[in-house]
Design a protein around this motif. Structure first.
Motif, PDB file in Angstrom:
ATOM      1  N   ALA A 277      63.008   0.320  12.014  1.00 27.60           N
ATOM      2  CA  ALA A 277      63.247   1.740  12.252  1.00 27.60           C
ATOM      3  C   ALA A 277      64.465   1.891  13.144  1.00 27.60           C
ATOM      4  O   ALA A 277      64.926   0.943  13.766  1.00 27.60           O
ATOM      5  N   CYS A 278      64.966   3.120  13.197  1.00 26.71           N
ATOM      6  CA  CYS A 278      66.139   3.435  14.005  1.00 26.71           C
ATOM      7  C   CYS A 278      65.798   4.626  14.887  1.00 26.71           C
ATOM      8  O   CYS A 278      65.252   5.614  14.412  1.00 26.71           O
ATOM      9  N   ALA A 279      66.086   4.506  16.169  1.00 25.92           N
ATOM     10  CA  ALA A 279      65.841   5.613  17.101  1.00 25.92           C
ATOM     11  C   ALA A 279      67.182   6.202  17.514  1.00 25.92           C
ATOM     12  O   ALA A 279      68.106   5.476  17.870  1.00 25.92           O
ATOM     13  N   THR A 280      67.292   7.511  17.437  1.00 27.59           N
ATOM     14  CA  THR A 280      68.524   8.191  17.835  1.00 27.59           C
ATOM     15  C   THR A 280      68.183   9.314  18.803  1.00 27.59           C
ATOM     16  O   THR A 280      67.070   9.841  18.804  1.00 27.59           O
ATOM     17  N   LEU A 281      69.149   9.675  19.611  1.00 29.45           N
ATOM     18  CA  LEU A 281      68.996  10.760  20.569  1.00 29.45           C
ATOM     19  C   LEU A 281      70.169  11.706  20.367  1.00 29.45           C
ATOM     20  O   LEU A 281      71.324  11.287  20.462  1.00 29.45           O
ATOM     21  N   TRP A 282      69.880  12.954  20.068  1.00 25.41           N
ATOM     22  CA  TRP A 282      70.916  13.940  19.828  1.00 25.41           C
ATOM     23  C   TRP A 282      71.073  14.800  21.063  1.00 25.41           C
ATOM     24  O   TRP A 282      70.140  15.431  21.531  1.00 25.41           O
ATOM     25  N   LEU A 283      72.278  14.840  21.595  1.00 26.72           N
ATOM     26  CA  LEU A 283      72.595  15.613  22.790  1.00 26.72           C
ATOM     27  C   LEU A 283      73.531  16.752  22.383  1.00 26.72           C
ATOM     28  O   LEU A 283      74.575  16.510  21.777  1.00 26.72           O
ATOM     29  N   PRO A 284      73.175  18.007  22.691  1.00 24.82           N
ATOM     30  CA  PRO A 284      74.047  19.120  22.288  1.00 24.82           C
ATOM     31  C   PRO A 284      75.364  19.072  23.067  1.00 24.82           C
ATOM     32  O   PRO A 284      75.382  18.902  24.287  1.00 24.82           O
ATOM     33  N   THR A 285      76.459  19.214  22.358  1.00 22.14           N
ATOM     34  CA  THR A 285      77.776  19.143  22.994  1.00 22.14           C
ATOM     35  C   THR A 285      78.204  20.475  23.591  1.00 22.14           C
ATOM     36  O   THR A 285      79.139  20.517  24.389  1.00 22.14           O
ATOM     37  N   GLN A 286      77.531  21.550  23.228  1.00 19.45           N
ATOM     38  CA  GLN A 286      77.920  22.866  23.712  1.00 19.45           C
ATOM     39  C   GLN A 286      77.591  23.075  25.192  1.00 19.45           C
ATOM     40  O   GLN A 286      78.098  24.014  25.805  1.00 19.45           O
ATOM     41  N   ILE A 287      76.785  22.251  25.783  1.00 23.03           N
ATOM     42  CA  ILE A 287      76.406  22.442  27.184  1.00 23.03           C
ATOM     43  C   ILE A 287      77.445  21.886  28.145  1.00 23.03           C
ATOM     44  O   ILE A 287      77.351  22.103  29.348  1.00 23.03           O
ATOM     45  N   PHE A 288      78.469  21.212  27.639  1.00 23.13           N
ATOM     46  CA  PHE A 288      79.499  20.614  28.484  1.00 23.13           C
ATOM     47  C   PHE A 288      80.757  21.471  28.467  1.00 23.13           C
ATOM     48  O   PHE A 288      81.068  22.129  27.473  1.00 23.13           O
ATOM     49  N   ASP A 289      81.504  21.427  29.568  1.00 24.80           N
ATOM     50  CA  ASP A 289      82.767  22.163  29.659  1.00 24.80           C
ATOM     51  C   ASP A 289      83.907  21.409  28.993  1.00 24.80           C
ATOM     52  O   ASP A 289      84.998  21.951  28.843  1.00 24.80           O
ATOM     53  N   PHE A 290      83.705  20.177  28.629  1.00 34.03           N
ATOM     54  CA  PHE A 290      84.717  19.349  27.984  1.00 34.03           C
ATOM     55  C   PHE A 290      84.099  18.657  26.779  1.00 34.03           C
ATOM     56  O   PHE A 290      82.881  18.648  26.600  1.00 34.03           O
ATOM     57  N   ASP A 291      84.961  18.096  25.947  1.00 34.95           N
ATOM     58  CA  ASP A 291      84.515  17.464  24.711  1.00 34.95           C
ATOM     59  C   ASP A 291      83.949  16.070  25.009  1.00 34.95           C
ATOM     60  O   ASP A 291      84.644  15.227  25.578  1.00 34.95           O
ATOM     61  N   ILE A 292      82.702  15.836  24.628  1.00 32.64           N
ATOM     62  CA  ILE A 292      82.113  14.517  24.830  1.00 32.64           C
ATOM     63  C   ILE A 292      81.977  13.748  23.519  1.00 32.64           C
ATOM     64  O   ILE A 292      81.398  12.669  23.497  1.00 32.64           O
ATOM     65  N   ASN A 293      82.502  14.299  22.444  1.00 35.41           N
ATOM     66  CA  ASN A 293      82.433  13.609  21.158  1.00 35.41           C
ATOM     67  C   ASN A 293      83.272  12.337  21.192  1.00 35.41           C
ATOM     68  O   ASN A 293      84.320  12.295  21.843  1.00 35.41           O
ATOM     69  N   PRO A 294      82.844  11.305  20.483  1.00 34.17           N
ATOM     70  CA  PRO A 294      83.644  10.073  20.428  1.00 34.17           C
ATOM     71  C   PRO A 294      84.998  10.334  19.785  1.00 34.17           C
ATOM     72  O   PRO A 294      85.125  11.138  18.863  1.00 34.17           O
ATOM     73  N   SER A 295      86.021   9.675  20.307  1.00 37.77           N
ATOM     74  CA  SER A 295      87.369   9.813  19.746  1.00 37.77           C
ATOM     75  C   SER A 295      88.022   8.442  19.699  1.00 37.77           C
ATOM     76  O   SER A 295      87.519   7.472  20.262  1.00 37.77           O
ATOM     77  N   ALA A 296      89.160   8.381  19.049  1.00 37.58           N
ATOM     78  CA  ALA A 296      89.879   7.111  18.936  1.00 37.58           C
ATOM     79  C   ALA A 296      90.404   6.654  20.294  1.00 37.58           C
ATOM     80  O   ALA A 296      90.522   5.457  20.549  1.00 37.58           O
ATOM     81  N   ALA A 297      90.693   7.585  21.178  1.00 42.19           N
ATOM     82  CA  ALA A 297      91.207   7.238  22.508  1.00 42.19           C
ATOM     83  C   ALA A 297      90.102   6.752  23.440  1.00 42.19           C
ATOM     84  O   ALA A 297      90.384   6.199  24.498  1.00 42.19           O
ATOM     85  N   GLY A 298      88.864   6.967  23.061  1.00 40.90           N
ATOM     86  CA  GLY A 298      87.753   6.586  23.928  1.00 40.90           C
ATOM     87  C   GLY A 298      87.387   7.703  24.874  1.00 40.90           C
ATOM     88  O   GLY A 298      88.056   8.738  24.935  1.00 40.90           O
TER      89      GLY A 298
END
Length: 124
Positions: free
Chosen positions: A85-106
């Protein structure tokens, strides 16, 4: 002939006891290991989310507080007839003042750690 009957009865009783032990002890332990693996995987997903938030400048206690108060979604996914099985945790990104999504720059550190998180006296 009586000795043969006694020998057969003794070994039938032994096989019945062995089957009882397998069903009463070994099978629940095997199922418990599978359940603990799922719990361990979900725990690891939460710890990975805390480590990910720490890359943005949050302390461990702050990241733990965010996960404890934000509307996160935990999912355990699996495939039928596959014992994994696979366990994942979804965190809403709208609660942050900055972008926390993964990017190529890290991850880019946005917080400098100047906001102190009050801890209980026994954790200091």
């Amino acid at each position: 002939m009586n000795a043969l009957k006694a020998w057969i009865l003794r070994y039938q009783l032994a096989s019945l006891v062995l089957l009882t032990v397998l069903l009463a002890v070994v099978l629940p332990l095997a199922l418990d290991i599978f359940r603990l693996n799922l719990v361990g995987k979900y725990r690891q997903a939460c710890l990975n989310a805390i480590e990910y938030l720490k890359k943005f400048g949050y302390s461990g206690a702050q990241a733990y507080s965010i996960l404890g108060t934000a509307p996160v979604q935990g999912h355990i996914s699996g495939v039928v007839d596959v014992a994994n099985a696979c366990a994942t945790l979804w965190l809403p990104t709208q609660i942050f003042d900055f972008d926390i999504n993964p990017s190529a720059a890290g991850p880019i550190k946005h917080l400098d750690g100047s906001v102190a998180m009050p801890l209980s006296p026994d954790l200091v």
